[in-house]
Design a protein around this motif. Structure first.
Motif, mmCIF file in Angstrom:
data_model
loop_
_atom_site.group_PDB
_atom_site.id
_atom_site.type_symbol
_atom_site.label_atom_id
_atom_site.label_comp_id
_atom_site.label_asym_id
_atom_site.label_seq_id
_atom_site.Cartn_x
_atom_site.Cartn_y
_atom_site.Cartn_z
ATOM 1 N N LYS A 72 0.827 -1.205 0.000
ATOM 2 C CA LYS A 72 0.000 0.000 0.000
ATOM 3 C C LYS A 72 0.863 1.257 0.000
ATOM 4 C CE LYS A 72 -4.431 0.916 1.643
ATOM 5 N NZ LYS A 72 -5.351 1.183 2.731
ATOM 6 N N TYR A 73 1.849 1.211 0.835
ATOM 7 C CA TYR A 73 2.764 2.339 0.952
ATOM 8 C C TYR A 73 3.459 2.599 -0.384
ATOM 9 C CZ TYR A 73 6.813 5.037 2.521
ATOM 10 O OH TYR A 73 7.770 5.998 2.672
ATOM 11 N N LEU A 74 3.985 1.512 -0.974
ATOM 12 C CA LEU A 74 4.683 1.677 -2.257
ATOM 13 C C LEU A 74 3.734 2.180 -3.346
ATOM 14 C CD1 LEU A 74 7.095 -1.380 -2.289
ATOM 15 C CD2 LEU A 74 7.686 1.037 -2.016
ATOM 16 N N SER A 75 2.506 1.714 -3.321
ATOM 17 C CA SER A 75 1.567 2.163 -4.351
ATOM 18 C C SER A 75 1.303 3.662 -4.228
ATOM 19 C CB SER A 75 0.254 1.373 -4.266
ATOM 20 O OG SER A 75 -0.481 1.799 -3.134
ATOM 21 N N LEU A 76 1.572 4.194 -3.074
ATOM 22 C CA LEU A 76 1.364 5.627 -2.867
ATOM 23 C C LEU A 76 2.613 6.451 -3.144
ATOM 24 C CD1 LEU A 76 -0.698 5.454 0.452
ATOM 25 C CD2 LEU A 76 -1.570 5.965 -1.844
ATOM 26 N N VAL A 77 3.784 5.905 -2.777
ATOM 27 C CA VAL A 77 4.981 6.747 -2.840
ATOM 28 C C VAL A 77 6.040 6.300 -3.849
ATOM 29 C CG1 VAL A 77 4.706 7.339 -0.410
ATOM 30 C CG2 VAL A 77 6.252 5.494 -1.064
ATOM 31 N N ASP A 78 5.928 5.076 -4.362
ATOM 32 C CA ASP A 78 6.987 4.554 -5.221
ATOM 33 C C ASP A 78 7.126 5.397 -6.490
ATOM 34 O OD1 ASP A 78 8.978 2.769 -5.878
ATOM 35 O OD2 ASP A 78 7.630 1.495 -7.051
ATOM 36 N N ASP A 79 8.410 5.578 -6.905
ATOM 37 C CA ASP A 79 8.647 6.298 -8.162
ATOM 38 C C ASP A 79 8.540 5.358 -9.348
ATOM 39 O OD1 ASP A 79 9.110 8.614 -6.858
ATOM 40 O OD2 ASP A 79 11.279 8.265 -6.674
ATOM 41 N N GLY A 80 8.663 4.057 -9.063
ATOM 42 C CA GLY A 80 8.770 3.111 -10.177
ATOM 43 C C GLY A 80 7.476 2.389 -10.490
ATOM 44 N N ALA A 81 7.612 1.091 -10.725
ATOM 45 C CA ALA A 81 6.534 0.276 -11.279
ATOM 46 C C ALA A 81 5.296 0.185 -10.393
ATOM 47 C CB ALA A 81 7.069 -1.123 -11.548
ATOM 48 N N LEU A 82 5.490 0.308 -9.089
ATOM 49 C CA LEU A 82 4.350 0.056 -8.203
ATOM 50 C C LEU A 82 3.485 1.288 -7.936
ATOM 51 C CD1 LEU A 82 6.005 -2.409 -5.690
ATOM 52 C CD2 LEU A 82 4.412 -2.918 -7.541
ATOM 53 N N LYS A 83 3.929 2.425 -8.460
ATOM 54 C CA LYS A 83 3.146 3.655 -8.274
ATOM 55 C C LYS A 83 1.731 3.458 -8.825
ATOM 56 C CE LYS A 83 2.697 8.244 -7.832
ATOM 57 N NZ LYS A 83 2.902 8.955 -6.582
ATOM 58 N N GLY A 84 0.758 3.721 -8.014
ATOM 59 C CA GLY A 84 -0.619 3.614 -8.472
ATOM 60 C C GLY A 84 -1.131 2.186 -8.552
ATOM 61 N N PHE A 85 -0.329 1.221 -8.108
ATOM 62 C CA PHE A 85 -0.744 -0.183 -8.106
ATOM 63 C C PHE A 85 -2.058 -0.314 -7.344
ATOM 64 C CE2 PHE A 85 -0.821 -4.533 -6.661
ATOM 65 C CZ PHE A 85 -0.249 -5.249 -7.705
ATOM 66 N N SER A 86 -3.041 -0.951 -7.973
ATOM 67 C CA SER A 86 -4.331 -0.982 -7.300
ATOM 68 C C SER A 86 -4.714 -2.415 -6.900
ATOM 69 C CB SER A 86 -5.362 -0.347 -8.235
ATOM 70 O OG SER A 86 -6.539 -1.080 -8.225
ATOM 71 N N PHE A 87 -5.136 -2.594 -5.688
ATOM 72 C CA PHE A 87 -5.573 -3.918 -5.216
ATOM 73 C C PHE A 87 -6.504 -3.756 -4.026
ATOM 74 C CE2 PHE A 87 -2.938 -4.769 -1.296
ATOM 75 C CZ PHE A 87 -2.294 -3.549 -1.251
ATOM 76 N N ASP A 88 -7.257 -4.793 -3.763
ATOM 77 C CA ASP A 88 -8.178 -4.798 -2.630
ATOM 78 C C ASP A 88 -7.566 -5.600 -1.496
ATOM 79 O OD1 ASP A 88 -10.435 -3.337 -2.881
ATOM 80 O OD2 ASP A 88 -11.496 -4.853 -4.075
ATOM 81 N N PRO A 89 -6.949 -4.932 -0.534
ATOM 82 C CA PRO A 89 -6.229 -5.678 0.497
ATOM 83 C C PRO A 89 -7.139 -6.685 1.204
ATOM 84 C CG PRO A 89 -5.938 -3.318 0.784
ATOM 85 C CD PRO A 89 -6.981 -3.493 -0.257
ATOM 86 N N ARG A 90 -6.647 -7.902 1.386
ATOM 87 C CA ARG A 90 -7.418 -8.876 2.160
ATOM 88 C C ARG A 90 -6.532 -10.024 2.629
ATOM 89 N NH1 ARG A 90 -12.202 -11.193 -0.969
ATOM 90 N NH2 ARG A 90 -11.997 -13.008 0.397
ATOM 91 N N ILE A 112 -6.774 -5.577 13.184
ATOM 92 C CA ILE A 112 -5.991 -5.511 11.950
ATOM 93 C C ILE A 112 -6.816 -4.676 10.959
ATOM 94 C CG2 ILE A 112 -5.320 -6.952 9.960
ATOM 95 C CD1 ILE A 112 -3.320 -7.236 12.170
ATOM 96 N N ALA A 113 -6.133 -3.768 10.288
ATOM 97 C CA ALA A 113 -6.878 -2.796 9.477
ATOM 98 C C ALA A 113 -7.468 -3.384 8.199
ATOM 99 C CB ALA A 113 -5.966 -1.628 9.149
ATOM 100 N N TYR A 114 -7.093 -4.602 7.856
ATOM 101 C CA TYR A 114 -7.601 -5.204 6.612
ATOM 102 C C TYR A 114 -8.564 -6.336 6.941
ATOM 103 C CZ TYR A 114 -3.434 -2.671 5.353
ATOM 104 O OH TYR A 114 -2.497 -1.684 5.230
ATOM 105 N N PRO A 115 -9.512 -6.576 6.047
ATOM 106 C CA PRO A 115 -10.481 -7.630 6.343
ATOM 107 C C PRO A 115 -9.825 -9.013 6.347
ATOM 108 C CG PRO A 115 -10.823 -6.790 4.124
ATOM 109 C CD PRO A 115 -9.805 -5.899 4.775
ATOM 110 N N ILE A 116 -10.202 -9.814 7.312
ATOM 111 C CA ILE A 116 -9.736 -11.204 7.373
ATOM 112 C C ILE A 116 -10.950 -12.087 7.094
ATOM 113 C CG2 ILE A 116 -8.728 -12.993 8.841
ATOM 114 C CD1 ILE A 116 -7.549 -10.709 10.562
#
Ligand code: ADP
Length: 627
Positions: free
Chosen positions: A44-62, A201-205
């Motif tokens: 999640k962090y990388l999808s927000l701050v990464d300069d490279g490939a993972l920027k904007g990576f979208s997924f539904d954490p679970r 835990i902040a994500y659904p289990i």
């Protein structure tokens, strides 16, 4: 496929975990869920701050948990977090990743290795799963990479790595359970462990299981109810790490609901305090003050009300060191970013991060209490009605915060109704008053009618009425408030403050009277003195400055304290009272003795102290009355 040997320290660690943590092996699930949640955090962090490939990576954490019933005995925990590539699987699961852990491990003596509390302090993490599994398979695919890898081990000395298949990023951990570990492969066990350790835990289990439905209408040939089975996937955590959300986004109702659901209280809390600390130590606290003091507040074995989380993972609620004892009525949560996940209780007490969180939390609570006392007196009244006593304990036990606590505690007063603060006491003082006066050792009513108050009233001095059983012990350790000395008026020395100029010769004048009474009461009093503080009453008893009061002596005896012997009071007499004049005028020794004894016993009764011989006292009175 490559077979690799574990680094020796891993083999050591595995042995250690199995031997010292086995009795607490259920924590394996918490560890795996926590790793899964960390992996999602990272992606999640990388999808927000990464300069490279993972920027904007979208997924539904679970996080998904499933198990097989019958025969196969597996339990699977799956996440869609950052995942691991081959190198990382080797580095993270083949060696001990953290150098701190490695160092710690090698520093342990054989004796210490048996101590599960010591072992608990570093991240046993993933390896704890070997307490319940004879074989573990990890299939992982790193986000942004194409290949997936499978890591397999029996947790003995080696593991294998080979290429594998996984549709998308993330990690799937399959435990092949031991016979013993198989007890965890059922819906109720998993749900209760998740509730206990990982509810926030902040994500659904999700839990996947076969739900069996019974149909009592439709019985089978044997007369048993008809059974149908349904495959369900159900979310099992409430996922409500409320305290992690921004204050501005949380409604008052939500705060209150959270309190009522988690602290078994049907009433709304008096108030709550939500704090996010950033900087050297990062943590969030959410504290609640119950409307009614918890029923066990005054028991030695009270249940602590604050839970410790590390990164939203529940660590313990059984720790009396999270807040000082006198704040035991506080309910709530401390969630730290900096503590190690497996911090143990013994270690907590000495942990620097914990100490700093605790100190700031105490300061925060006390300063919020103060704010409420200033801005919302009505609410503060309710608060003080419940919690005045524990705060007074703090005066005694928390020296560092004594000044703050002195602003919070409240006392009854000789001249006003309700409770007064020391601050308001000071504001009410006439300009010639140089000390704060108080009276301890009895019920409010008894103290308020004590003749000791007469002279103070006459001078317009207020006296604090300290009627709580712990007041005397506590206040004796507080010598001043805001540069004003605190003085007990039932001590001989307090009288000096009330003398006006020119009063002094009287003691010379009445020397004979004083001697006469002293002789009559020789074995019953420490001294007899002429009083300048009595108006209507013939006499009062006080204590020598360094002697404990009668109430205190009784308390000390009850608590099995040291035997202080028989401490006698000092009798202060009012020479202008008719009764004392009678003594002065009489030449009859026996009459003087009887009268003096009555004066002494009456003075004791006024302070709520039973005379040594009540029968002799009443007999003497009847005799005198019938004369
Ligand atoms: P810790 O979690 O305390 O670091 P562990 O032994 O549990 O120790 O895990 C070691 C490392 O393996 C973690 O730091 C993490 O990098 C990696 N890891 C474990 N589980 C996962 C997972 N589900 N997804 C991604 N990485 C993981």
């Amino acid at each position: 496929m490559a077979t690799k040997k574990f680094k020796t320290e891993v083999t050591d660690l595995l042995q250690l975990i199995i031997h010292s943590l086995y009795s607490n092996r259920e924590i394996f699930l918490r560890e795996l869920i926590s790793n899964a949640s960390d992996a999602i955090d990272k992606l999640k962090y990388l999808s927000l701050v990464d300069d490279g490939a993972l920027k904007g990576f979208s997924f539904d954490p679970r996080i998904d948990i499933s198990f097989t019933e019958d025969g196969k005995r597996t339990l699977t925990i799956k996440d869609n977090g950052i995942g691991m590539n081959e190198e990382e699987l080797n580095g993270n699961l083949g060696t001990i990743a953290s150098s701190g852990t490695r160092k710690f491990l090698s520093s342990l003596t054989d004796e210490q290795k048996k101590d599960s509390n010591l072992i608990g302090q570093f991240g046993v993490g993933f390896y704890s799963a070997f307490m319940v599994a004879e074989k573990i398979e990890v299939i992982s695919r790193k986000a942004g990479e194409d290949k997936a890898w499978k890591w397999t081990s029996d947790g003995k000395s080696s593991y294998e790595i080979e290429e594998a298949q996984r549709d998308s990023q993330g990690t799937t951990i399959t435990l092949h359970l031991t016979e013993d570990g198989y007890t965890y492969a059922n819906r109720y066990e998993i749900e209760s462990l998740v509730k206990k350790y990982s509810d926030h835990i902040a994500y659904p289990i999700y839990l996947e299981y076969d739900k069996v439905n019974y149909n009592y209408e439709k019985k089978d040939e044997k007369g048993e109810p008809g059974k149908t089975s349904e495959h369900v996937i159900e979310q099992i955590n409430t996922c409500s790490a409320l305290w992690r959300r921004a204050k501005s986004e949380i409604k008052d109702e939500e705060y209150k609901e959270f309190y009522k659901n988690n602290y078994y209280d049907s009433e709304d809390p008096l108030f709550y305090i939500h704090t996010k600390a950033e900087g050297a130590t990062e943590y969030v606290t959410l504290f609640y003050i119950p409307a009614k003091a918890p029923f066990d507040m005054n028991y030695a074995d009270y249940r602590p009300g604050v839970k410790l989380y590390v990164k939203r993972v529940y660590i313990t609620d059984d720790d009396k060191t999270l807040l000082p004892t006198y704040l035991r009525f506080v309910r709530g949560i401390i969630d730290s970013e900096d503590l190690p996940l497996n911090v143990s209780r013994e270690i907590l007490q000495e942990n620097r991060v914990m100490a700093s969180i605790r100190n700031s939390s105490v300061k925060k609570l006390l300063s919020e209490f103060k704010k409420i006392s200033e801005n919302n007196p009505e609410l503060y009244d309710k608060f003080i009605k419940e919690y005045n006593r524990p705060l007074k304990e703090g005066l005694y036990s928390d020296y560092a915060n004594r000044d703050a606590l002195l602003e919070l505690v409240r006392y009854h007063s000789s001249s006003r109704d309700g409770y007064v603060s020391l601050k308001s006491y000071k504001e009410h003082m006439p300009s010639d008053q140089k000390a704060i006066y108080y009276l301890t050792g009895g019920k409010e009513e008894t103290l308020k009618s004590s003749p000791l108050l007469e002279a103070y009233k006459k001078k317009g001095y207020e006296v604090l009425i300290m009627d709580d059983d712990i007041d005397e012990i506590v206040i004796g350790s507080v010598y001043e408030y805001d540069k004003l000395p605190l003085k007990a008026i039932n001590k001989a020395g307090a009288m000096d403050d009330l003398k006006s100029e020119g009063d002094d010769n009287s003691s010379e004048e009445k020397k004979d009277l004083v001697e006469k009474i002293k002789k009559a009461l020789s074995d019953k009093v420490k001294d007899v003195r002429l009083s300048s503080r009595l108006v209507d009453t013939p006499a009062v008893v006080v204590n020598d400055d360094n002697d404990p009061s009668a109430q205190m002596q009784r308390l000390m005896k009850q608590m099995g304290g040291p035997d202080v012997g028989d401490i006698k009071p000092i009798l202060e007499i009012n020479a202008s009272s008719p009764l004392i004049r009678k003594i002065e005028e009489s030449q009859d020794d026996e009459y003087v003795r009887k009268l003096s004894e009555i004066v002494l016993s009456s003075a004791m009764l006024q302070e709520g102290i039973m005379p040594d011989d009540p029968v002799a006292y009443t007999r003497a009175i009847s005799e005198l009355l019938s004369k």
